[in-house]
Design a protein around this motif. Structure first.
Motif, PDB file in Angstrom:
ATOM      1  N   GLY A  78       0.959  -1.122  -0.193  1.00 29.70           N
ATOM      2  CA  GLY A  78      -0.006  -0.051  -0.090  1.00 29.70           C
ATOM      3  C   GLY A  78       0.997   1.275  -0.020  1.00 29.70           C
ATOM      4  N   LEU A  79       0.267   2.481   0.445  1.00 29.23           N
ATOM      5  CA  LEU A  79       1.071   3.695   0.554  1.00 29.23           C
ATOM      6  C   LEU A  79       1.409   3.960   2.091  1.00 29.23           C
ATOM      7  N   ALA A  80       2.566   4.469   2.177  1.00 23.21           N
ATOM      8  CA  ALA A  80       3.236   4.930   3.531  1.00 23.21           C
ATOM      9  C   ALA A  80       2.485   6.655   3.759  1.00 23.21           C
ATOM     10  N   ASP A  81       2.331   6.700   4.906  1.00 23.21           N
ATOM     11  CA  ASP A  81       1.843   8.427   5.355  1.00 23.21           C
ATOM     12  C   ASP A  81       3.350   9.097   5.169  1.00 23.21           C
ATOM     13  N   ASP A  82       3.108  10.182   4.207  1.00 24.81           N
ATOM     14  CA  ASP A  82       4.214  10.937   4.079  1.00 24.81           C
ATOM     15  C   ASP A  82       4.019  12.388   4.632  1.00 24.81           C
ATOM     16  N   SER A  83       2.949  12.547   5.441  1.00 25.47           N
ATOM     17  CA  SER A  83       2.611  14.000   6.173  1.00 25.47           C
ATOM     18  C   SER A  83       3.847  14.177   6.980  1.00 25.47           C
ATOM     19  N   LEU A  84       4.008  15.545   7.281  1.00 28.68           N
ATOM     20  CA  LEU A  84       4.795  16.104   8.109  1.00 28.68           C
ATOM     21  C   LEU A  84       4.515  16.262   9.446  1.00 28.68           C
ATOM     22  N   VAL A  85       5.473  15.643  10.268  1.00 29.19           N
ATOM     23  CA  VAL A  85       5.371  15.462  11.823  1.00 29.19           C
ATOM     24  C   VAL A  85       5.508  17.099  12.402  1.00 29.19           C
ATOM     25  N   ALA A  86       4.354  17.422  12.942  1.00 28.17           N
ATOM     26  CA  ALA A  86       4.262  18.979  13.505  1.00 28.17           C
ATOM     27  C   ALA A  86       5.150  19.344  14.843  1.00 28.17           C
ATOM     28  N   GLU A  87       5.272  18.330  15.414  1.00 18.57           N
ATOM     29  CA  GLU A  87       5.745  18.382  17.014  1.00 18.57           C
ATOM     30  C   GLU A  87       6.594  17.242  17.488  1.00 18.57           C
ATOM     31  N   GLY A  88       7.124  17.387  18.463  1.00 21.42           N
ATOM     32  CA  GLY A  88       7.734  16.350  19.280  1.00 21.42           C
ATOM     33  C   GLY A  88       9.003  15.952  18.599  1.00 21.42           C
ATOM     34  N   PRO A  89       9.727  14.683  19.202  1.00 26.43           N
ATOM     35  CA  PRO A  89      11.268  14.507  18.874  1.00 26.43           C
ATOM     36  C   PRO A  89      11.497  14.373  17.304  1.00 26.43           C
ATOM     37  N   ASP A  93       9.238  17.790  11.846  1.00 23.04           N
ATOM     38  CA  ASP A  93       9.544  17.825  10.465  1.00 23.04           C
ATOM     39  C   ASP A  93       9.961  16.690   9.856  1.00 23.04           C
ATOM     40  N   LYS A  94       9.896  15.661  10.312  1.00 22.46           N
ATOM     41  CA  LYS A  94      10.125  14.443   9.593  1.00 22.46           C
ATOM     42  C   LYS A  94       8.740  13.800   8.962  1.00 22.46           C
ATOM     43  N   LYS A  95       8.941  13.388   7.784  1.00 19.46           N
ATOM     44  CA  LYS A  95       7.827  12.598   7.241  1.00 19.46           C
ATOM     45  C   LYS A  95       7.251  11.361   8.123  1.00 19.46           C
ATOM     46  N   PHE A  96       6.064  11.424   8.462  1.00 21.13           N
ATOM     47  CA  PHE A  96       5.495  10.184   9.338  1.00 21.13           C
ATOM     48  C   PHE A  96       6.189   8.749   9.232  1.00 21.13           C
ATOM     49  N   TYR A  97       6.174   8.423   8.012  1.00 23.66           N
ATOM     50  CA  TYR A  97       6.789   7.087   7.614  1.00 23.66           C
ATOM     51  C   TYR A  97       8.127   6.837   7.991  1.00 23.66           C
ATOM     52  N   GLU A  98       8.983   8.099   7.742  1.00 21.90           N
ATOM     53  CA  GLU A  98      10.215   8.090   8.026  1.00 21.90           C
ATOM     54  C   GLU A  98      10.651   7.890   9.672  1.00 21.90           C
ATOM     55  N   ILE A  99       9.845   8.029  10.337  1.00 16.53           N
ATOM     56  CA  ILE A  99      10.090   7.539  11.813  1.00 16.53           C
ATOM     57  C   ILE A  99      10.291   5.917  11.777  1.00 16.53           C
TER      58      ILE A  99
END
Length: 266
Positions: free
Chosen positions: A136-147, A150-156
């Motif tokens: 499927g597709l990974a979520d590439d939305s940007l993380v707004a806060e926390g450790p 500014d990372k894309k969600f899937y990059e975590i």
């Protein structure tokens, strides 16, 4: 004379009543019987042979309702099992059949697996092992806060999957599951690439809880130890990353016909 007969009858009646009363209150031990045998919680694969994918395709007909005919489930609560190794798939069927795996939708599988022989399980596993897993597709939305701001969600998830976290003792997931998530059929580490994000997250949460009914807890404990250090955000991100994880060669194969068409036009 009549009084004597009455007294005699009365004496007999009292004796009978006393006997009945004794029978109702006295405990008579039951004869010793052969101890009750309980079914083994292990399915014996020792007398089986390598699974027969062709035979497994017929035996897997009932699986299509939840997992789809090719094993690429379209319903998130049911895992995709296309490309799963024969050994891992057959082991999971055995665990569900004997009541050692009961989480999620496992209960729905019980009627379908409880009467399967060990060879049936291997045949079905062999069939799904031959099927091509989709992704499927990974979520590439940007993380707004926390450790991970500014990372894309899937990059975590990608960071943990490929590199782990040495400070927290979290090994890279790909060490066991492979760079493309194809797993390792030897020790029966499962194929995880392309799996539904919500399913991955739920399984990680189960490992994090650390509760299992499996008699052989070795593999469960490996995952439980790793999962206990993950945050909820990391669990969800790993699910997202794995949902989109697949072999890049699949993209090349898909793009090849388009390139050929394009070349023909030039």
């Amino acid at each position: 004379m009549r009084h004597a007969r009455v007294l005699a009858v009365s004496a007999v009646a009292v004796s009978l009543l006393a006997a009945v009363a004794y029978a109702q209150t006295a405990v008579t031990p039951l004869p010793d019987n052969t101890p009750v045998r309980t079914a083994s919680l292990e399915v014996d694969f020792s007398k089986t042979t390598w699974g027969d994918a062709k035979a497994g395709q017929t035996k897997a007909a009932a699986c299509a309702a939840c997992h789809s005919a090719d094993g690429n489930s379209t319903v998130e609560m049911y895992p995709s099992i296309a490309g799963q190794s024969e050994r891992y798939a057959s082991q999971q069927m055995a665990l569900i059949a004997n009541g050692q795996r009961t989480s999620g939708a496992s209960a729905a599988m019980v009627p379908f697996v409880q009467d399967l022989s060990p060879q049936d399980m291997r045949d079905i596993g062999a069939y799904f092992a031959t099927q091509k897993a989709s992704a499927g597709l990974a979520d590439d939305s940007l993380v707004a806060e926390g450790p991970y701001k500014d990372k894309k969600f899937y990059e975590i998830g990608q960071q943990l999957y490929r590199g782990g976290d040495a400070q927290r003792g979290i090994p890279a997931c790909m060490a066991c599951h492979g760079p493309t998530g194809a797993g390792n059929p030897g020790p029966a580490y499962p194929h995880v690439g392309g799996q539904h994000a919500s399913y991955v997250a739920r399984r990680l949460q189960e490992y994090q809880a650390g509760v299992t009914q499996q008699t052989d807890k070795a593999h469960f404990q490996i995952m439980a130890t790793i999962a206990k250090s993950l945050t909820e955000q990391e669990i969800q991100a790993l699910g997202s990353y794995l949902q989109g994880l697949h072999n890049r060669a699949d993209d090349v194969a898909t793009a090849a016909p388009r390139s050929a068409v394009g070349g023909a036009r030039q």
